[in-house]
Design a protein around this motif. Structure first.
Motif, PDB file in Angstrom:
ATOM      1  N   GLU A 278     -22.154 -43.850  -1.596  1.00 27.38           N
ATOM      2  CA  GLU A 278     -21.563 -44.029  -2.930  1.00 27.38           C
ATOM      3  C   GLU A 278     -20.340 -43.122  -3.098  1.00 27.38           C
ATOM      4  N   PHE A 279     -20.510 -41.887  -2.647  1.00 25.44           N
ATOM      5  CA  PHE A 279     -19.418 -40.917  -2.811  1.00 25.44           C
ATOM      6  C   PHE A 279     -18.162 -41.375  -2.061  1.00 25.44           C
ATOM      7  N   LEU A 280     -18.343 -41.826  -0.813  1.00 27.81           N
ATOM      8  CA  LEU A 280     -17.190 -42.272  -0.022  1.00 27.81           C
ATOM      9  C   LEU A 280     -16.523 -43.510  -0.635  1.00 27.81           C
ATOM     10  N   ILE A 281     -17.354 -44.451  -1.087  1.00 24.97           N
ATOM     11  CA  ILE A 281     -16.800 -45.685  -1.662  1.00 24.97           C
ATOM     12  C   ILE A 281     -16.071 -45.400  -2.969  1.00 24.97           C
ATOM     13  N   LEU A 282     -16.663 -44.530  -3.815  1.00 26.89           N
ATOM     14  CA  LEU A 282     -16.003 -44.168  -5.082  1.00 26.89           C
ATOM     15  C   LEU A 282     -14.690 -43.453  -4.825  1.00 26.89           C
ATOM     16  N   MET A 283     -14.664 -42.592  -3.811  1.00 31.98           N
ATOM     17  CA  MET A 283     -13.430 -41.900  -3.464  1.00 31.98           C
ATOM     18  C   MET A 283     -12.376 -42.886  -2.979  1.00 31.98           C
ATOM     19  N   LEU A 284     -12.826 -43.872  -2.187  1.00 30.56           N
ATOM     20  CA  LEU A 284     -11.895 -44.874  -1.660  1.00 30.56           C
ATOM     21  C   LEU A 284     -11.284 -45.697  -2.799  1.00 30.56           C
ATOM     22  N   ILE A 285     -12.120 -46.122  -3.741  1.00 29.62           N
ATOM     23  CA  ILE A 285     -11.627 -46.910  -4.877  1.00 29.62           C
ATOM     24  C   ILE A 285     -10.698 -46.073  -5.753  1.00 29.62           C
ATOM     25  N   ALA A 286     -11.096 -44.804  -5.979  1.00 27.36           N
ATOM     26  CA  ALA A 286     -10.275 -43.927  -6.811  1.00 27.36           C
ATOM     27  C   ALA A 286      -8.897 -43.693  -6.187  1.00 27.36           C
ATOM     28  N   SER A 287      -8.890 -43.435  -4.876  1.00 21.97           N
ATOM     29  CA  SER A 287      -7.609 -43.194  -4.205  1.00 21.97           C
ATOM     30  C   SER A 287      -6.727 -44.439  -4.232  1.00 21.97           C
ATOM     31  N   ARG A 288      -7.384 -45.621  -4.155  1.00 19.73           N
ATOM     32  CA  ARG A 288      -6.613 -46.870  -4.209  1.00 19.73           C
ATOM     33  C   ARG A 288      -6.022 -47.089  -5.594  1.00 19.73           C
ATOM     34  N   SER A 289      -6.660 -46.578  -6.627  1.00 16.13           N
ATOM     35  CA  SER A 289      -6.179 -46.798  -7.999  1.00 16.13           C
ATOM     36  C   SER A 289      -5.041 -45.853  -8.373  1.00 16.13           C
ATOM     37  N   ILE A 290      -4.742 -44.865  -7.501  1.00 12.43           N
ATOM     38  CA  ILE A 290      -3.617 -43.968  -7.772  1.00 12.43           C
ATOM     39  C   ILE A 290      -2.294 -44.746  -7.758  1.00 12.43           C
ATOM     40  N   ALA A 291      -2.168 -45.630  -6.758  1.00 11.54           N
ATOM     41  CA  ALA A 291      -0.909 -46.360  -6.577  1.00 11.54           C
ATOM     42  C   ALA A 291      -0.497 -47.147  -7.814  1.00 11.54           C
ATOM     43  N   PRO A 292      -1.406 -47.907  -8.475  1.00  6.72           N
ATOM     44  CA  PRO A 292      -0.982 -48.632  -9.677  1.00  6.72           C
ATOM     45  C   PRO A 292      -0.471 -47.710 -10.788  1.00  6.72           C
ATOM     46  N   PHE A 293      -1.122 -46.544 -10.972  1.00  3.95           N
ATOM     47  CA  PHE A 293      -0.674 -45.675 -12.050  1.00  3.95           C
ATOM     48  C   PHE A 293       0.669 -45.023 -11.713  1.00  3.95           C
ATOM     49  N   ILE A 294       0.867 -44.672 -10.445  1.00  6.07           N
ATOM     50  CA  ILE A 294       2.172 -44.133 -10.045  1.00  6.07           C
ATOM     51  C   ILE A 294       3.257 -45.191 -10.246  1.00  6.07           C
ATOM     52  N   THR A 295       2.934 -46.447  -9.897  1.00  4.93           N
ATOM     53  CA  THR A 295       3.869 -47.541 -10.129  1.00  4.93           C
ATOM     54  C   THR A 295       4.182 -47.670 -11.611  1.00  4.93           C
ATOM     55  N   PHE A 296       3.146 -47.571 -12.434  1.00  2.00           N
ATOM     56  CA  PHE A 296       3.337 -47.625 -13.887  1.00  2.00           C
ATOM     57  C   PHE A 296       4.257 -46.509 -14.358  1.00  2.00           C
ATOM     58  N   SER A 297       4.053 -45.309 -13.849  1.00  2.00           N
ATOM     59  CA  SER A 297       4.847 -44.148 -14.286  1.00  2.00           C
ATOM     60  C   SER A 297       6.319 -44.314 -13.921  1.00  2.00           C
ATOM     61  N   ILE A 298       6.588 -44.722 -12.679  1.00  2.00           N
ATOM     62  CA  ILE A 298       7.972 -44.880 -12.235  1.00  2.00           C
ATOM     63  C   ILE A 298       8.666 -45.994 -13.018  1.00  2.00           C
ATOM     64  N   ASN A 299       7.968 -47.120 -13.179  1.00  2.00           N
ATOM     65  CA  ASN A 299       8.564 -48.244 -13.894  1.00  2.00           C
ATOM     66  C   ASN A 299       8.801 -47.921 -15.364  1.00  2.00           C
ATOM     67  N   PHE A 300       7.916 -47.116 -15.936  1.00  2.00           N
ATOM     68  CA  PHE A 300       8.093 -46.715 -17.331  1.00  2.00           C
ATOM     69  C   PHE A 300       9.364 -45.883 -17.494  1.00  2.00           C
ATOM     70  N   MET A 301       9.643 -45.020 -16.527  1.00  2.00           N
ATOM     71  CA  MET A 301      10.849 -44.204 -16.581  1.00  2.00           C
ATOM     72  C   MET A 301      12.111 -45.055 -16.445  1.00  2.00           C
ATOM     73  N   MET A 302      12.024 -46.099 -15.627  1.00  2.00           N
ATOM     74  CA  MET A 302      13.196 -46.951 -15.414  1.00  2.00           C
ATOM     75  C   MET A 302      13.416 -47.920 -16.566  1.00  2.00           C
ATOM     76  N   LEU A 303      12.360 -48.151 -17.335  1.00  2.00           N
ATOM     77  CA  LEU A 303      12.424 -49.162 -18.390  1.00  2.00           C
ATOM     78  C   LEU A 303      13.515 -48.864 -19.401  1.00  2.00           C
ATOM     79  N   GLN A 304      13.642 -47.609 -19.804  1.00  2.00           N
ATOM     80  CA  GLN A 304      14.610 -47.247 -20.830  1.00  2.00           C
ATOM     81  C   GLN A 304      16.035 -47.493 -20.358  1.00  2.00           C
TER      82      GLN A 304
END
Length: 574
Positions: A278-304
């Protein structure tokens, strides 16, 4: 945020939501690949932790499932591709054409004062920015946000404590993004203005390259261009340097969540509250979800930044054409100005209570010192602008049937006018194409007849025309423009100082062409060379925005007023 999206999408909310839905489905499908990896990880690790050994059949099932998943992702990407790219570039093409058509319908006064480099920047650079925003930034922005929220909810339902430990730094990241929102507004606007100014100076440099070379204004000596490019460099660096640390802060906050989740997960693991799998799978899913939020952050900065491009385009579209809906032109080509006053800036009057009657079929010359209001009077006749007060009327004076031209559709009104100005423009192409602009349905014989009547003896209809007619002299360009007016065959002709800078030969040829053009037409001529208008039916003398004299050449000379002084000062005495 809603306003920014409206500016970028051009208020096309239905297409925006369609694109958002397609992108979300595609990105969610791609994100779901993590579950195949988690399943495979579980099967590999499980035997080493006391579980059953994985059989070949299970690996075959995973492989088959992964293959089906790849096919699903492919078909999920097609609607997203069509909605984000095909539709965006199609809308961008239509948007450019719509803006061009809107600008074409604006008043001649606005167009004559418009910065060509500014509109060129919007037509190309601003629309390119919106293409990027609509095909990449906005869909990925909201898709990344939705995926991040979905992952948080799913993790929270499965294990609330671990989910909170992973996302505990997100509020700090969101706070940084809000700060970026306020800082980015000012910096983006300054960088965009610097880019527009640099485009204007570069256009000026290219158009004036002959003057620059003949005056040895090369390199650092051409200060305006150098200064504008330095400003653009400085503002671009300021935008990047100011926002980059904030972007890195946001990424660090997201990355810190992984570290906190590892430490908290280790505690849960040692206390046997979760298994290693469970721990390994949760870590894998969590690490995979970093990319969407980083994408959100960069795109939000470019939006203005991209929203500034939307504002630029909206600014042009907000300029209203001159009012007027009447599509039926009055009978007759008499022109009347009644108590007309006009100011360009709302303070200094260029015309002050001008009254003038111009009868159909007559030639009226408008003369006077520079700045007396001559060109402005002619521009009001052609409805470059509407007067601040008073009226410009057209119709029949004898039958007392006059209509205010401000009530007439400007494009319909323009059928009555043919104009030749000192800086008349020729387009790259052929002589035939340029002259036929006067009447697009004209035949080749009609174009050739217009060329002969306009004294065009230096080329034929098949002759090539360089951009802005640079391969012809000033007098030759004027004669081609006169041929264009002859082909249009409008009842009212306006001529503004078209012989003021010509040599003797070209002046004589142009004057002959004008005489043929003005036969049986209402003609208004502005001229500094008084000898060219001495046979006009009426000469109007202007000074400081008022008509101070009017009459024939002989009458005005006999009066001994301003016209007489201008005549003798100009060495026009016969």
């Amino acid at each position: 945020m809603v306003k920014v999206i409206e500016e970028i999408t051009g208020n096309q909310s239905s297409k925006f939501f369609k694109s958002l839905l397609a992108t979300c489905l595609c990105d969610l499908a791609n994100f779901c690949g993590i579950f195949f990896i988690s399943w495979l990880l579980y099967l590999i690790v499980n035997p080493y932790l006391g579980g059953e050994k994985t059989g070949l059949a299970e690996f075959i099932i995973i492989s088959a499932g992964a293959l089906c998943y790849m096919v699903l992702c492919y078909y999920a990407s097609i609607p997203a591709y069509n909605a984000n790219y095909m539709a965006t570039y199609d809308n961008s093409m239509k948007g450019r054409l719509h803006l061009a058509e809107h600008i074409r319908r604006l008043s001649l006064g606005y167009l004559s004062s418009m910065n060509a480099a500014r509109i060129s920047h919007s037509m190309m650079k601003d629309f390119t920015n919106l293409e990027n925003a609509n095909s990449h930034i906005i869909p990925q922005l909201f898709s990344s946000l939705i995926i991040s929220v979905t992952v948080f909810i799913c993790l929270f339902i499965y294990n609330p404590a671990l989910s909170i430990s992973f996302f505990c730094c997100i509020p700090v990241a969101l706070g940084v993004l809000i700060l970026v929102r306020f800082i980015g507004v000012k910096l983006s606007k300054r960088q965009m203005q610097a880019s527009i100014e640099a485009s204007s100076r570069l256009s000026e440099y290219i158009n004036g390259i002959t003057t620059i070379k003949t005056n040895n204004m090369h390199g650092a000596k051409f200060a305006k261009l150098e200064s504008s490019l330095n400003d653009l460099r400085r503002e671009s660096i300021r935008l990047e340097v100011t926002l980059m640390p904030l972007a890195l802060t946001t990424m660090s906050c997201v990355g810190a969540g992984i570290g906190i989740m590892v430490m908290y997960g280790q505690y849960k693991l040692l206390s046997h509250e979760i298994s290693v799998q469970e721990f390994l799978i949760l870590m894998l899913i969590a690490s995979r979800s970093i990319a969407p939020f980083i994408t959100f952050s960069i795109n939000f900065m470019m939006l203005q930044y991209f929203s500034e491009s939307g504002k630029n385009i909206s600014g042009f579209l907000a300029v209203k054409p001159l009012p007027g809906t009447d599509t039926v032109l009055p009978e007759g080509s008499d022109l009347v100005l009644e108590n007309v006053s006009f100011s360009y800036d709302g303070t200094k009057k260029v015309l002050d209570k001008v009254n003038l009657k111009i009868k159909s079929g007559t030639t009226v010359a408008v003369v006077g010192p520079s700045g007396s209001g001559k060109s402005t009077l002619v521009k009001l006749l052609a409805r470059f602008y509407d007067p601040d007060s008073g009226s410009v009327l057209m119709g029949s004076i004898r039958e007392n049937k006059l209509a205010d031209i401000s009530h007439i559709d400007p494009e319909v009104l323009m059928h009555r006018f043919a104009m030749v100005f000192q800086d008349s423009y020729l387009f790259k192409g052929t002589v035939f194409d340029n002259v036929r602009l006067g009447r697009m349905t004209a035949s080749e014989d009609e174009v050739n007849a217009a060329l002969r009547n306009a004294m065009v003896d230096f080329t034929d209809a098949s002759g090539e025309v360089a951009e802005d007619g640079r391969n012809f002299s000033g007098g030759e360009r004027q004669r081609l423009c006169i041929a264009r007016c002859m082909l249009k065959n409008a009842p009212v002709v306006l001529l503004d100082e078209i012989t003021s800078s010509l040599d003797i030969y070209n002046e004589h040829a142009v004057q002959q062409a004008i005489e043929r053009l003005t036969v049986n037409r209402t003609t208004v001529i502005i001229a500094h060379k008084l000898k060219n208008i001495m046979h006009s039916d009426l000469i109007v003398v202007m000074d400081e925005g008022r008509i101070v004299e009017r009459g024939t050449h002989d009458e005005l000379l006999a009066a001994g007023g301003l016209y007489s002084r201008l005549w003798y000062q100009g060495n026009n005495k016969e």
